[in-house]
Design a protein around this motif. Structure first.
Motif, PDB file in Angstrom:
ATOM      1  N   SER A 514     -73.225  17.313 -36.056  1.00 34.71           N
ATOM      2  CA  SER A 514     -72.560  18.288 -35.453  1.00 34.71           C
ATOM      3  C   SER A 514     -72.679  19.385 -36.790  1.00 34.71           C
ATOM      4  O   SER A 514     -72.852  19.155 -37.867  1.00 34.71           O
ATOM      5  CB  SER A 514     -70.965  17.961 -35.824  1.00 34.71           C
ATOM      6  OG  SER A 514     -70.250  19.175 -35.539  1.00 34.71           O
ATOM      7  N   ALA A 515     -72.417  20.750 -36.397  1.00 36.12           N
ATOM      8  CA  ALA A 515     -72.364  21.728 -37.407  1.00 36.12           C
ATOM      9  C   ALA A 515     -71.225  22.335 -37.645  1.00 36.12           C
ATOM     10  O   ALA A 515     -70.931  23.369 -38.287  1.00 36.12           O
ATOM     11  CB  ALA A 515     -73.109  22.829 -36.594  1.00 36.12           C
ATOM     12  N   ALA A 516     -70.225  21.391 -37.457  1.00 42.13           N
ATOM     13  CA  ALA A 516     -68.597  21.784 -37.774  1.00 42.13           C
ATOM     14  C   ALA A 516     -68.422  22.330 -39.113  1.00 42.13           C
ATOM     15  O   ALA A 516     -67.526  23.057 -39.251  1.00 42.13           O
ATOM     16  CB  ALA A 516     -67.700  20.787 -37.231  1.00 42.13           C
ATOM     17  N   GLU A 517     -68.988  21.540 -39.964  1.00 42.59           N
ATOM     18  CA  GLU A 517     -68.660  21.798 -41.436  1.00 42.59           C
ATOM     19  C   GLU A 517     -69.219  23.255 -42.071  1.00 42.59           C
ATOM     20  O   GLU A 517     -68.833  23.626 -43.045  1.00 42.59           O
ATOM     21  CB  GLU A 517     -69.298  20.704 -42.455  1.00 42.59           C
ATOM     22  CG  GLU A 517     -70.742  20.686 -42.388  1.00 42.59           C
ATOM     23  CD  GLU A 517     -71.600  19.881 -41.369  1.00 42.59           C
ATOM     24  OE1 GLU A 517     -72.599  19.264 -41.642  1.00 42.59           O
ATOM     25  OE2 GLU A 517     -71.052  19.601 -40.400  1.00 42.59           O
ATOM     26  N   PHE A 518     -70.196  23.924 -41.197  1.00 40.12           N
ATOM     27  CA  PHE A 518     -70.913  24.929 -41.617  1.00 40.12           C
ATOM     28  C   PHE A 518     -69.943  26.219 -41.406  1.00 40.12           C
ATOM     29  O   PHE A 518     -68.663  26.120 -40.782  1.00 40.12           O
ATOM     30  CB  PHE A 518     -72.193  25.327 -41.163  1.00 40.12           C
ATOM     31  CG  PHE A 518     -73.072  24.275 -41.448  1.00 40.12           C
ATOM     32  CD1 PHE A 518     -73.199  23.941 -42.910  1.00 40.12           C
ATOM     33  CD2 PHE A 518     -73.799  23.443 -40.663  1.00 40.12           C
ATOM     34  CE1 PHE A 518     -74.080  22.830 -43.263  1.00 40.12           C
ATOM     35  CE2 PHE A 518     -74.646  22.419 -41.093  1.00 40.12           C
ATOM     36  CZ  PHE A 518     -74.707  22.163 -42.314  1.00 40.12           C
ATOM     37  N   TYR A 519     -70.345  27.526 -41.673  1.00 36.71           N
ATOM     38  CA  TYR A 519     -69.548  28.620 -41.452  1.00 36.71           C
ATOM     39  C   TYR A 519     -69.396  29.254 -40.002  1.00 36.71           C
ATOM     40  O   TYR A 519     -70.498  29.558 -39.363  1.00 36.71           O
ATOM     41  CB  TYR A 519     -70.052  29.632 -42.465  1.00 36.71           C
ATOM     42  CG  TYR A 519     -69.384  31.242 -42.336  1.00 36.71           C
ATOM     43  CD1 TYR A 519     -67.896  31.180 -42.370  1.00 36.71           C
ATOM     44  CD2 TYR A 519     -70.047  32.201 -41.372  1.00 36.71           C
ATOM     45  CE1 TYR A 519     -67.210  32.501 -42.449  1.00 36.71           C
ATOM     46  CE2 TYR A 519     -69.366  33.348 -41.321  1.00 36.71           C
ATOM     47  CZ  TYR A 519     -67.927  33.475 -41.575  1.00 36.71           C
ATOM     48  OH  TYR A 519     -67.289  34.438 -41.599  1.00 36.71           O
ATOM     49  N   VAL A 520     -68.286  28.963 -39.438  1.00 39.54           N
ATOM     50  CA  VAL A 520     -68.153  29.481 -38.156  1.00 39.54           C
ATOM     51  C   VAL A 520     -67.405  30.691 -38.208  1.00 39.54           C
ATOM     52  O   VAL A 520     -66.155  30.723 -38.684  1.00 39.54           O
ATOM     53  CB  VAL A 520     -67.576  28.602 -37.012  1.00 39.54           C
ATOM     54  CG1 VAL A 520     -67.290  28.921 -35.969  1.00 39.54           C
ATOM     55  CG2 VAL A 520     -68.253  26.976 -37.117  1.00 39.54           C
ATOM     56  N   ILE A 564     -75.648  26.583 -56.178  1.00 39.74           N
ATOM     57  CA  ILE A 564     -74.507  27.845 -56.236  1.00 39.74           C
ATOM     58  C   ILE A 564     -73.883  27.980 -54.953  1.00 39.74           C
ATOM     59  O   ILE A 564     -72.569  28.261 -54.721  1.00 39.74           O
ATOM     60  CB  ILE A 564     -75.380  29.197 -56.642  1.00 39.74           C
ATOM     61  CG1 ILE A 564     -76.097  28.942 -57.649  1.00 39.74           C
ATOM     62  CG2 ILE A 564     -74.454  30.331 -56.451  1.00 39.74           C
ATOM     63  CD1 ILE A 564     -76.946  30.013 -58.407  1.00 39.74           C
ATOM     64  N   SER A 565     -74.564  27.799 -53.705  1.00 42.84           N
ATOM     65  CA  SER A 565     -74.023  28.247 -52.499  1.00 42.84           C
ATOM     66  C   SER A 565     -73.294  26.861 -51.979  1.00 42.84           C
ATOM     67  O   SER A 565     -73.424  25.840 -52.547  1.00 42.84           O
ATOM     68  CB  SER A 565     -75.136  28.289 -51.528  1.00 42.84           C
ATOM     69  OG  SER A 565     -75.657  29.616 -51.778  1.00 42.84           O
ATOM     70  N   ASN A 566     -72.576  26.933 -51.087  1.00 41.76           N
ATOM     71  CA  ASN A 566     -72.083  25.738 -50.375  1.00 41.76           C
ATOM     72  C   ASN A 566     -71.902  25.772 -48.894  1.00 41.76           C
ATOM     73  O   ASN A 566     -72.596  27.011 -48.489  1.00 41.76           O
ATOM     74  CB  ASN A 566     -70.445  25.500 -50.806  1.00 41.76           C
ATOM     75  CG  ASN A 566     -69.566  26.887 -50.583  1.00 41.76           C
ATOM     76  OD1 ASN A 566     -69.673  27.155 -49.602  1.00 41.76           O
ATOM     77  ND2 ASN A 566     -68.931  27.355 -51.599  1.00 41.76           N
ATOM     78  N   VAL A 567     -71.515  24.824 -48.152  1.00 37.38           N
ATOM     79  CA  VAL A 567     -71.731  24.946 -46.680  1.00 37.38           C
ATOM     80  C   VAL A 567     -70.922  26.160 -46.116  1.00 37.38           C
ATOM     81  O   VAL A 567     -71.507  26.491 -45.000  1.00 37.38           O
ATOM     82  CB  VAL A 567     -70.994  23.478 -46.036  1.00 37.38           C
ATOM     83  CG1 VAL A 567     -71.957  22.437 -46.713  1.00 37.38           C
ATOM     84  CG2 VAL A 567     -69.435  23.177 -46.571  1.00 37.38           C
ATOM     85  N   GLU A 568     -70.104  26.644 -46.663  1.00 38.29           N
ATOM     86  CA  GLU A 568     -69.374  27.763 -46.025  1.00 38.29           C
ATOM     87  C   GLU A 568     -70.387  29.131 -46.039  1.00 38.29           C
ATOM     88  O   GLU A 568     -70.107  30.139 -45.476  1.00 38.29           O
ATOM     89  CB  GLU A 568     -68.262  28.317 -46.822  1.00 38.29           C
ATOM     90  CG  GLU A 568     -67.009  27.384 -46.368  1.00 38.29           C
ATOM     91  CD  GLU A 568     -66.532  27.583 -44.962  1.00 38.29           C
ATOM     92  OE1 GLU A 568     -66.383  28.595 -44.542  1.00 38.29           O
ATOM     93  OE2 GLU A 568     -66.396  26.345 -44.035  1.00 38.29           O
ATOM     94  N   ASP A 569     -71.438  29.087 -46.982  1.00 41.10           N
ATOM     95  CA  ASP A 569     -72.497  30.039 -46.751  1.00 41.10           C
ATOM     96  C   ASP A 569     -73.657  29.600 -45.888  1.00 41.10           C
ATOM     97  O   ASP A 569     -74.346  30.845 -46.058  1.00 41.10           O
ATOM     98  CB  ASP A 569     -73.059  30.214 -48.255  1.00 41.10           C
ATOM     99  CG  ASP A 569     -72.197  30.374 -49.323  1.00 41.10           C
ATOM    100  OD1 ASP A 569     -71.035  31.158 -49.209  1.00 41.10           O
ATOM    101  OD2 ASP A 569     -72.085  29.735 -50.436  1.00 41.10           O
TER     102      ASP A 569
END
Length: 698
Positions: A514-520, A564-569
């Motif tokens: 699933s891609a649910a953890e990424f930035y929606v 540096i980046s995280n999953v929300e990026d």
């Protein structure tokens, strides 16, 4: 409304009691006056708590078989079949086998009486011969017979036997539509037996479903889950609305209910994973009744437990999708070739109706439907269908075992396959269950120690499959498994070794398909569905999110820096960029990472897991975005259309890419991921998980 009235009465009673207590206090003179005041305030607090606490939901009483009226069958009209058990009265067309009427609690027909009789409750198949246009076949029967009739149960059958004389618009299937009304049961059980004989014509059957269309002037409230319930638009609202970029989506511009103005309606916003799709339906207010589709088992569905499909939508329409290519596309194998024989029982499922008094809270209807769903699940497999093609519990088998995971670069010891999806499906390759549609599938979730028990398995030949949340790849037991009636197969310990060549240098995401953890992103304020504005976990269901990428990255593309980046990026979908004038450009994402010591003589491995793909091609390059040939390409991949249909995943794809050390340098490295297909706005992929592994033995 009814709950508010109850609280208001409680508040009025509270006021009377408090007034009485204060009056009494004025007449009390004692040294413990302060103590008495505290007591009074405690009483006030208790009454406030009682008055405004959530009112417990009353349970709707169920009729016992002994107290219920017997089931009666009426065949007096040669064009009708009527079955009545004192709770529901169901009418069928004869010999067609459509459900033309359901009488319940003062409503002469809960189905849409404005529709033709063959457009109220029916089965259909979407099919085509290879290369031809699709055809909708309503599976109209030609013969009727009574299978069973006594005071406890009536089962009837509507059949059709196919032959070449039926013409080109009739799907080559033998059809047996079965309906059951039981004593004391407020509803209708239904199932169908479909069969192809050896040597019959080649066909594709992309969709098999049952459809009920309810009275649009009565049923306005739809419920799919505790968090997905709402007042729905009317069919006229969609007709007067503004069609959007994808055919099923409409902006409501002149809805009958003004509170819905400005919302988007799309039936795919109400899709659900089969694993969670056990009960859904509608409620009416006058009188307050519910109409529910209950599916007690997924054994007859396709594509595994995470397959998504339609539920209920504007109409009001209630569906049960037994086969469809939704969220999978033609990668789902629905082709029957070379005279292949086939037979399958779809169902039984239960159409359940319930009611309350006008003074009660309508939420009771949903709570009761969930309770009835649990009852039906616990009854599975049913012991009352009369078809020999539906085996009872003692004609089925079971499989038990424990699944463990060995990933030597994570830990030397075995770990539990906690909450793994473990299932039996038709024999095939690793992961083939997600594109399999012809046989039966049996799935459960393992416990936290990886133990699993798969019960009530039909006799037949299967492969044992599994996948583990948090672990990439698919497990498949080496040998095929034969289930015999009454057999119990004990596997003991099974060990899954996921794909792995070396230690993890870095990773992005969670391997959960699933891609649910990424930035929606948030949806457009002018294109919202208000049902999904308050729950961040449901934001992906909003319309038009594919266009938000162009808003966020109008010129340059996404860059993700390890450490540096995280999953929300990381944007949830790798899509094209809107270039204007209905043209779209490919997009290239970058992953920047540091290597202290690049071993240029050994191979590294890039694991690329996709949660969805639609008419896409991901090209992978290292450190040279302009190289003519990418190091790797997926080629054209995917047909699941999950981006346009508001899904957060479709089919799962996993690639292991050998990366020569000569492609890497010490210090800063960049991976370029190009989505090269750009014919439209819906072309793209959703990533599940990306991992770079070091060389073997390091």
């Amino acid at each position: 409304m009814h709950g508010k009235l109850s609280r208001l009465l409680s508040f009025m009673l509270l006021g009377d009691i408090v007034g009485f207590m204060i009056t009494k206090m004025k007449n009390v003179r004692c040294r413990g006056g302060s103590h008495l005041t505290s007591v009074v305030w405690l009483i006030i607090f208790c009454f406030f708590t009682a008055a405004f606490a959530k009112t417990p939901v009353r349970k709707i009483p169920r009729t016992s078989d002994s107290s219920a009226l017997g089931v009666q069958l009426d065949l007096k009209n040669r064009q009708r079949v009527v079955i009545d058990n004192g709770l529901v009265e169901v009418t069928f067309s004869r010999p067609d086998g459509d459900v033309t009427g359901i009488k319940y609690k003062g409503i002469d027909n809960v189905l849409e009486i404005g529709n033709d009789e063959d457009n109220r409750g029916y089965w259909d198949v979407v099919w085509n011969k290879p290369g031809d246009s699709i055809i909708f076949d309503r599976l109209v029967a030609t013969d009727f017979r009574v299978i069973m009739e006594d005071e406890n149960q009536v089962e009837v059958s509507f059949t059709k036997t196919w032959d070449l004389s039926m013409g080109k618009s009739t799907v080559p299937l033998n059809v047996d539509k079965r309906y059951i009304v039981r004593r004391g049961q407020s509803g209708l059980y239904l199932y169908t037996i479909l069969e192809r004989l050896e040597g019959w014509p080649d066909v594709d059957m992309d969709q098999i479903r049952v459809v009920f269309k309810l009275q649009k002037d009565k049923f306005h409230y739809m419920a799919l889950s505790d968090s997905r319930k709402r007042i729905m638009p009317m069919p006229e609202d969609r007709a007067s609305g503004q069609p959007l970029a994808y055919p099923e989506a409409v902006l409501l511009t002149k809805p009958i209910n003004p509170e819905l103005r400005g919302e988007v309606d799309d039936k795919y916003q109400y899709s659900c994973e089969d694993n969670d799709n056990k009960v859904h339906g509608w409620t009416a207010e006058d009188p307050p009744v519910g109409f529910w589709m209950i599916t007690p088992s997924n054994e007859f569905r396709v594509g595994g437990p995470n397959k998504q499909d339609l539920t209920s939508h504007v109409g009001p329409v209630v569906l049960n999708m037994f086969t469809s290519t939704h969220y999978a596309g033609k990668d789902l194998n629905t082709a029957y070739r070379n005279g292949e024989p086939w037979k399958k029982v779809l169902g039984p499922v239960f159409v359940y109706l319930n009611s309350i008094s006008p003074t009660e809270d309508s939420s009771i209807l949903w709570e009761d439907a969930k309770e009835q769903m649990s009852i039906e699940v616990n009854r599975w497999p049913y012991d009352f269908p009369q078809s020999e093609d539906f085996p009872s519990s003692d004609q089925r088998g079971a499989v038990t075992g424990q699944l463990l995971v060995r990933d030597r670069y994570v830990t030397e010891s075995l770990t539990y396959a906690s909450s793994a999806y473990v299932g039996l499906a038709a024999p095939g390759d690793v992961g083939s269950w997600q594109t399999e549609s012809k046989g039966y599938q049996f799935w459960i979730r393992a416990d936290r120690h990886g133990h699993f028990v798969i019960k009530n398995v039909r006799a037949g030949n299967y492969s044992l499959y599994a996948w583990v949340p948090g672990v990439i790849g698919d497990y498949k037991y080496d040998a095929n498994i034969t289930i015999n009636p009454g057999s119990r197969i004990r596997f003991g310990h099974l060990v899954y070794e996921p794909p792995r060549n070396g230690p993890t240098l870095w990773d992005i995401g969670i391997p959960d398909r699933s891609a649910a953890e990424f930035y929606v992103p948030d949806g457009y304020p002018t294109l919202m569905n208000k049902l999904y504005t308050s729950d961040p976990a449901e934001k992906f269901r909003q319309y038009g999110l594919w266009n938000r990428y162009s808003d966020l990255y109008p010129n340059d593309d996404l860059v993700y820096t390890i450490g540096i980046s995280n999953v929300e990026d990381w944007f949830f979908a790798h899509v094209t960029r809107d270039a204007g004038n209905k043209t779209y450009d490919p997009t290239t994402w970058q992953i920047i990472f540091e290597l202290e010591n690049a071993n240029r003589n050994e191979n590294y491995t890039l694991r690329l897991a996709l949660a969805s793909a639609t008419a896409s091609e991901i090209q992978v390059r290292f450190n040279n975005p302009s190289s003519d040939r990418p190091l790797f390409t997926t080629g054209a991949v995917g047909k699941d259309n999950a981006i346009a249909r508001h899904g957060i995943h479709g089919l799962y794809w996993l690639y292991g890419i050998d990366v020569p050390g000569s492609q890497l340098v010490e210090g800063k490295n960049t991976i370029y991921l190009t989505q090269a297909r750009s014919d439209g706005p819906f072309h793209g992929v959703m990533y599940d998980y990306i991992r770079l592994e070091g060389p073997r033995g390091t």
